[in-house]
Design a protein around this motif. Structure first.
Motif, PDB file in Angstrom:
ATOM      1  N   UNK A  27       0.843  -1.174  -0.020  1.00 36.96           N
ATOM      2  CA  UNK A  27      -0.045   0.108  -0.158  1.00 36.96           C
ATOM      3  C   UNK A  27       0.892   1.118   0.082  1.00 36.96           C
ATOM      4  N   UNK A  28       0.189   2.449   0.158  1.00 37.62           N
ATOM      5  CA  UNK A  28       1.175   3.553  -0.012  1.00 37.62           C
ATOM      6  C   UNK A  28       2.213   3.501   1.009  1.00 37.62           C
ATOM      7  N   UNK A  29       3.437   3.682   0.656  1.00 32.89           N
ATOM      8  CA  UNK A  29       4.534   3.655   1.649  1.00 32.89           C
ATOM      9  C   UNK A  29       4.955   2.327   2.236  1.00 32.89           C
ATOM     10  N   UNK A  30       4.339   1.427   1.821  1.00 36.29           N
ATOM     11  CA  UNK A  30       4.681   0.015   2.376  1.00 36.29           C
ATOM     12  C   UNK A  30       4.998  -0.890   1.205  1.00 36.29           C
ATOM     13  N   UNK A  31       5.916  -1.870   1.477  1.00 34.32           N
ATOM     14  CA  UNK A  31       6.190  -2.798   0.456  1.00 34.32           C
ATOM     15  C   UNK A  31       5.638  -4.217   1.077  1.00 34.32           C
ATOM     16  N   UNK A  32       5.667  -5.100   0.144  1.00 29.73           N
ATOM     17  CA  UNK A  32       5.177  -6.360   0.458  1.00 29.73           C
ATOM     18  C   UNK A  32       6.246  -6.816   1.611  1.00 29.73           C
ATOM     19  N   UNK A  33       7.402  -6.818   1.506  1.00 29.98           N
ATOM     20  CA  UNK A  33       8.309  -7.481   2.524  1.00 29.98           C
ATOM     21  C   UNK A  33       8.041  -6.878   3.730  1.00 29.98           C
ATOM     22  N   UNK A  34       7.722  -5.495   3.880  1.00 31.28           N
ATOM     23  CA  UNK A  34       7.485  -5.052   5.098  1.00 31.28           C
ATOM     24  C   UNK A  34       5.872  -5.437   5.635  1.00 31.28           C
ATOM     25  N   UNK A  35       5.069  -5.379   4.684  1.00 22.91           N
ATOM     26  CA  UNK A  35       3.579  -5.563   5.405  1.00 22.91           C
ATOM     27  C   UNK A  35       3.132  -7.090   5.451  1.00 22.91           C
ATOM     28  N   UNK A  36       3.735  -8.017   4.648  1.00 24.74           N
ATOM     29  CA  UNK A  36       3.526  -9.388   4.472  1.00 24.74           C
ATOM     30  C   UNK A  36       2.467  -9.777   3.374  1.00 24.74           C
ATOM     31  N   UNK A  37       1.754  -8.894   2.956  1.00 25.74           N
ATOM     32  CA  UNK A  37       0.951  -9.078   1.892  1.00 25.74           C
ATOM     33  C   UNK A  37       0.465  -7.944   1.121  1.00 25.74           C
ATOM     34  N   UNK A  38      -0.018  -7.883  -0.026  1.00 25.60           N
ATOM     35  CA  UNK A  38      -0.369  -6.782  -0.755  1.00 25.60           C
ATOM     36  C   UNK A  38      -1.940  -6.512  -0.360  1.00 25.60           C
ATOM     37  N   UNK A  39      -2.340  -5.370  -0.051  1.00 27.33           N
ATOM     38  CA  UNK A  39      -3.727  -4.762   0.406  1.00 27.33           C
ATOM     39  C   UNK A  39      -4.410  -4.573  -1.006  1.00 27.33           C
ATOM     40  N   UNK A  40      -5.532  -5.174  -1.105  1.00 28.48           N
ATOM     41  CA  UNK A  40      -6.524  -5.071  -2.152  1.00 28.48           C
ATOM     42  C   UNK A  40      -7.790  -4.592  -1.702  1.00 28.48           C
ATOM     43  N   UNK A  41      -8.731  -4.623  -2.524  1.00 26.24           N
ATOM     44  CA  UNK A  41     -10.262  -4.168  -2.386  1.00 26.24           C
ATOM     45  C   UNK A  41     -11.098  -4.621  -3.093  1.00 26.24           C
ATOM     46  N   UNK A  42     -12.361  -4.693  -2.931  1.00 26.82           N
ATOM     47  CA  UNK A  42     -13.406  -4.797  -3.851  1.00 26.82           C
ATOM     48  C   UNK A  42     -13.714  -3.693  -4.418  1.00 26.82           C
ATOM     49  N   UNK A  43     -14.583  -3.613  -5.335  1.00 27.73           N
ATOM     50  CA  UNK A  43     -15.062  -2.526  -6.165  1.00 27.73           C
ATOM     51  C   UNK A  43     -15.824  -1.558  -5.086  1.00 27.73           C
TER      52      UNK A  43
END
Length: 109
Positions: A27-43
């Motif tokens: 997400x903004x300012x955070x990598x996958x390595x830092x967060x552990x996953x990629x944030x997603x959303x529904x429509x």
């Protein structure tokens, strides 16, 4: 058929991912390595995500992801017990799982 999930990001991050073949920003300012996953959303969740995390940014794009094309786990999880569940991608997002890229801006609904 599985519903697509969405990920809002800066166009420059998507352009870099296309060159590498995988996307690794959570997400903004955070990598996958830092967060552990990629944030997603529904429509339906996307406008709230945009206002909470991307206010003031321009040149944003929405990655439209087909979960059937992921080669890493996808889980729907809430930030707190009983909260709204958001899709999380647990690993690098292959660019081949992105089936469309849509512009996002201040006038986007």
């Amino acid at each position: 058929m599985t519903d697509h999930i969405l990920h809002l990001t800066e166009r420059a991050h998507w352009d870099a991912a296309r060159a590498k073949g995988r996307y690794e920003i959570s997400t903004r300012g955070r990598t996958l390595q830092e967060e552990g996953f990629i944030h997603c959303s529904t429509r339906a969740q996307l406008p709230g995500t945009a206002s909470a995390f991307f206010a003031g940014l321009t040149d944003l794009v929405v990655l439209v992801i087909d979960p059937a094309l992921l080669d890493v786990p996808l889980r729907y999880e809430a930030a707190r017990p009983g909260g709204e569940e958001f899709p999380h991608v647990y690993g690098p997002l292959p660019v081949t799982a992105v089936v469309d890229v849509e512009p996002w801006g201040a006038d986007t609904p």
